[in-house]
Motif scaffolding. Structure first.
Motif, mmCIF file in Angstrom:
data_model
loop_
_atom_site.group_PDB
_atom_site.id
_atom_site.type_symbol
_atom_site.label_atom_id
_atom_site.label_comp_id
_atom_site.label_asym_id
_atom_site.label_seq_id
_atom_site.Cartn_x
_atom_site.Cartn_y
_atom_site.Cartn_z
ATOM 1 N N LEU A 107 0.834 -1.201 0.000
ATOM 2 C CA LEU A 107 0.000 0.000 0.000
ATOM 3 C C LEU A 107 0.871 1.253 0.000
ATOM 4 N N ASP A 108 0.679 2.101 -0.994
ATOM 5 C CA ASP A 108 1.280 3.435 -1.019
ATOM 6 C C ASP A 108 0.153 4.449 -0.872
ATOM 7 N N THR A 109 0.303 5.330 0.104
ATOM 8 C CA THR A 109 -0.723 6.334 0.393
ATOM 9 C C THR A 109 -0.157 7.719 0.142
ATOM 10 N N TYR A 110 -0.894 8.525 -0.621
ATOM 11 C CA TYR A 110 -0.431 9.868 -0.982
ATOM 12 C C TYR A 110 -1.517 10.880 -0.642
ATOM 13 N N THR A 111 -1.154 11.864 0.158
ATOM 14 C CA THR A 111 -2.038 12.981 0.456
ATOM 15 C C THR A 111 -1.629 14.154 -0.422
ATOM 16 N N CYS A 112 -2.575 14.665 -1.193
ATOM 17 C CA CYS A 112 -2.267 15.652 -2.235
ATOM 18 C C CYS A 112 -2.145 17.067 -1.677
ATOM 19 N N ARG A 113 -1.369 17.860 -2.383
ATOM 20 C CA ARG A 113 -1.417 19.305 -2.235
ATOM 21 C C ARG A 113 -2.354 19.843 -3.324
ATOM 22 N N GLU A 114 -2.503 21.135 -3.414
ATOM 23 C CA GLU A 114 -3.404 21.727 -4.397
ATOM 24 C C GLU A 114 -2.782 21.724 -5.787
ATOM 25 N N GLY A 115 -3.559 21.314 -6.802
ATOM 26 C CA GLY A 115 -3.145 21.484 -8.185
ATOM 27 C C GLY A 115 -2.537 20.254 -8.826
#
Length: 753
Positions: free
Chosen positions: A276-284
């Motif tokens: 599992l790779d989890t990524y929390t996004c920034r804007e854009g």
């Protein structure tokens, strides 16, 4: 203080699933004149290296994967420095140094375990023209990175909202960062890494996408190893999860073969975190590629995205493996055979991360038998000797005081009580032996001679009152048995036989470096085990090996338990066993390594090819019929434990040596000799094999032209070549064997002369 003692770390905290520790950033600014700097960096764990914001790391998962109680690896760089302020930036990952709990192999209990550690030395010219040496110390500063958790088996968690722009560039304010912590140097010997780096080999787009439950499944068409690059236009805080799997079950995403319950935890615990790779996004618009992990997979299930985001451009398969140059190959008129050659290549490479692993989706361990079984096929197809040489150093250092070897290398201490034994330990002999046979190199022999002697002595102490060995794993993964250790051939046969063959290979190698007393000792051990096998485990009235199995018969013939006259009778028994199984193979991995070679040696290449390519169970062709794109761990008709193993891959070596007929250095003493012994099997219209020998390219191609065969040979200058045609064929001149050179030859059946 010198480089070997200049180790620092960012924290003393262990990484666990319940309380992960963010991967640390470490930086140091300094003033220099424009020019070059020379840098050495040693890391227990993984690292990414930057100079003035530019990544300059040699490859992925640098510097190596080792037990730091044995060897600590460093890399060397030449860096371009600018006049004025410069910044070294290092990003550290846990790697093999800081494995959390939950492993069956007890890496979390390893005595060397700690947070990642770093030693760095930079030699450069300062603004006044003086030579300076910068060593890692408390002047280096650290802060947590946005990589909140990393484990190279399980996955990563990254929060882009916590990124620190410019952290590795001049002008960045690190006044709020903390000084690093000096630590005692690891116990292992400091060594520059000479293995090929892990590089990106290619990038793939998905071939199919479909919705499933709360997400979308991406199919990349083939099983391989690497990571996915995520490219998305998102809102800040959007969390996207990527789960990686090898196979589908009833058309649905399936993870259950990727891990197994351990200790008191259930599969329900692990399946929420494995691969599992989890990524929390920034804007854009943004892109994320995992840094300190890799996965074995074909399918990715993405959750946390909208239907509008589920486009082919969302994910890119970034395929990675050790940068092994291609050195040999095979092609023919049968697409099933060509597919199997391709599958073997892909399995070999996707399991080669500095050294051969068992599988990229689950264990990622250096299982010794897997590498021993595949070492010849790998060396025929790829330039792997540098990586093998480096790993063999780790294998020798893993040997304990009694001379025993663990079943996996590197290890934190696991693998001596279970998971080893002569068939697995044979890696100690196979790696240097096949490098010697195919490359003529003796350095590995000299470096490992002490380990050879210790292991031979160890074997002599483990024999029972009958002179037999039964101390390890045997003919693993039999094709017709649901349990991987439900052997047909007795363990005391395979253990004693492999002990015998280890001693034989070591005798050959000792002779190659003029260690004659050691050669004689190895020969004595070899003969001692051969005598025990013939006395206790072979019915010499029928030339049948105990267990009455294809594996036992083929192994005994291939490894010369029988005299030449006896072997002919033993082969007839093997043929009866094959026919009794309706011309199916019925072996484990040890027997599978030699069965087809034995059939070819007695003129039955047609039968061997039929057994390999037939579409029904059990066969390699059945894998293709069921959708395989890599070699699987087993042949069971209903379940697949792993879709990416390389230890069944000797078929590639068989294609090159038996179908194309390139027998390189057949007497084990001269890399300037090759014998061409092609098999003109009826199922093929043409076949071609090639191998890049130390002297140059060797190629053999044959093609049918009516009843005749056109043979094209390519032999490099300085190599002596000989042709030996199988029964029923001869050159137009009437000769069936003799010296040959580059050129074209016409072969005709004997009856049409």
């Amino acid at each position: 203080m010198d480089f070997s003692t200049a180790f620092v770390q960012a924290t003393t905290a262990y990484n666990t699933f319940e309380a992960p520790v963010a991967a640390p950033y470490i930086r140091r600014s300094f003033t220099a004149a424009a020019g070059e700097g020379r840098l050495r960096i040693a890391v227990c764990g993984f690292y990414e290296l930057y100079i003035n914001g530019q990544r300059c790391t040699k490859g992925r998962l640098a510097p190596y994967i080792s037990n730091p109680d044995d060897l600590v690896y460093y890399d060397e760089y030449t860096l371009a420095l600018q006049a004025g302020e410069n910044v070294i930036g290092v990003w550290l990952g846990n790697g093999f140094q800081n494995n959390p709990g939950g492993y069956a192999w007890e890496f979390d209990k390893a005595p060397y375990r700690s947070a990642p550690q770093l030693a760095l030395e930079l030699t450069y010219t300062d603004a006044a023209g003086g030579q300076q040496v910068l060593l890692s110390d408390t002047s280096f500063r650290t802060a947590p990175s946005p990589l909140l958790a990393d484990d190279y088996r399980f996955g990563e968690t990254y929060d882009a909202c916590r990124e620190l722009p410019g952290w590795n560039e001049p002008g960045f304010d690190d006044s709020g960062w903390q000084p690093v912590i000096p630590v005692r140097a690891p116990r292992g010997v400091l060594r520059r890494c000479e293995a090929e780096p892990i590089l990106v080999a290619e990038e793939r787009r998905p071939v199919k996408i479909w919705p499933e439950d709360d997400g979308f499944v991406y199919d990349f068409g083939v099983s391989d190893a690497g990571v996915c690059r995520l490219t998305v236009n998102a809102a800040a805080g959007q969390q996207i999860q990527l789960r990686h799997a090898e196979q589908l079950l009833d058309g649905r995403f399936y993870l259950d073969n990727c891990w197994f319950p351990y200790e008191s935890r259930s599969w329900d615990y692990y399946k929420h975190i494995v691969h599992l790779d989890t990524y929390t996004c920034r804007e854009g618009e943004q892109s994320y590629t995992p840094t300190f992990v890799y996965h074995g997979f074909r399918y990715v299930k993405v959750t946390g995205i909208t239907a509008q985001q589920a486009t082919p451009e969302l994910l890119t398969y970034v395929v990675m493996h050790s940068a092994l140059r291609s050195r040999g190959g095979f092609a023919c008129s049968d697409e099933t055979v060509n597919k199997l050659q391709e599958m073997t290549h892909r399995s070999d490479l996707s399991n080669f991360y500095y050294f051969p692993t068992d599988c990229p989706h689950r264990e990622k361990n250096g299982w010794t038998a897997d590498a021993a079984l595949s070492s010849e096929q790998v060396l025929i197809n790829f330039a792997a000797e540098n990586s093998y040489r480096e790993w063999l150093r780790n294998i020798c250092l893993a040997q304990n005081a009694e001379g025993a070897l663990p079943g996996v290398v590197p290890t934190g201490g696991w693998g001596f009580e279970w998971g080893n034994g002569p068939a697995w330990d044979s890696v100690l002999a196979c790696l240097p032996y096949f490098v010697y046979v195919y490359r003529g190199e003796t350095a590995m022999i000299r470096e490992s001679a002490h380990a050879f002697m210790a292991y031979l002595h160890y074997l002599t102490t483990r024999a029972d009152e009958d002179g037999l060995l039964h101390i390890g794993l045997g003919d693993w993964c039999p094709v017709n048995r649901q349990a991987p250790d439900n052997y047909q051939v007795p363990l005391e046969f395979t253990d004693t036989l492999m002990g015998m063959e280890i001693a034989r290979k070591m005798a050959v190698m000792f002779a190659a470096v003029d260690m004659l007393p050691q050669r004689d000792f190895a020969r004595a051990v070899e003969e001692r085990f051969r005598t025990a096998i013939r006395t206790k485990l072979v019915d010499l009235s029928t030339m049948t090996v105990a267990g009455n199995s294809q594996s036992g018969q083929a192994l005994a013939i291939y490894y010369h338990v029988f005299t030449p006259v006896e072997a002919r009778v033993a082969f007839d028994r093997l043929l009866e066993m094959v026919h009794a199984a309706d011309d199916h193979m019925d072996v484990g991995v040890l027997g599978g390594r030699v069965l087809f070679r034995v059939l070819s040696a007695y003129g039955y290449s047609d039968l061997a090819l039929h057994m390999i390519t037939r579409p029904d169970f059990p066969s390699y062709g059945n894998w293709i019929a069921r959708g395989a794109t890599t070699l699987w761990e087993d042949f069971f008709p209903d379940t697949v434990h792993s879709c990416n193993h390389h230890f069944w891959g000797d078929i590639s070596a068989w294609f090159i040596t038996c179908l194309a007929g390139i027998h390189f250095n057949p007497q084990e003493e001269d890399v300037r000799r090759v014998e061409f012994r092609p098999s003109f099997v009826s199922a093929l219209d043409w076949a071609e094999g090639w191998y890049e020998a130390p002297a140059g390219l060797i190629r053999c191609r044959w093609q049918r032209e009516g009843e005749a065969i056109r043979l094209q040979l390519e032999v490099p200058q300085g190599v002596r070549a000989f042709l030996s045609l199988e029964s029923g064929y001869q050159l137009e001149s009437g000769i069936a064997c003799g010296a040959v050179h580059s050129g074209e030859y016409r072969i005709v059946p004997v009856a049409t002369r």
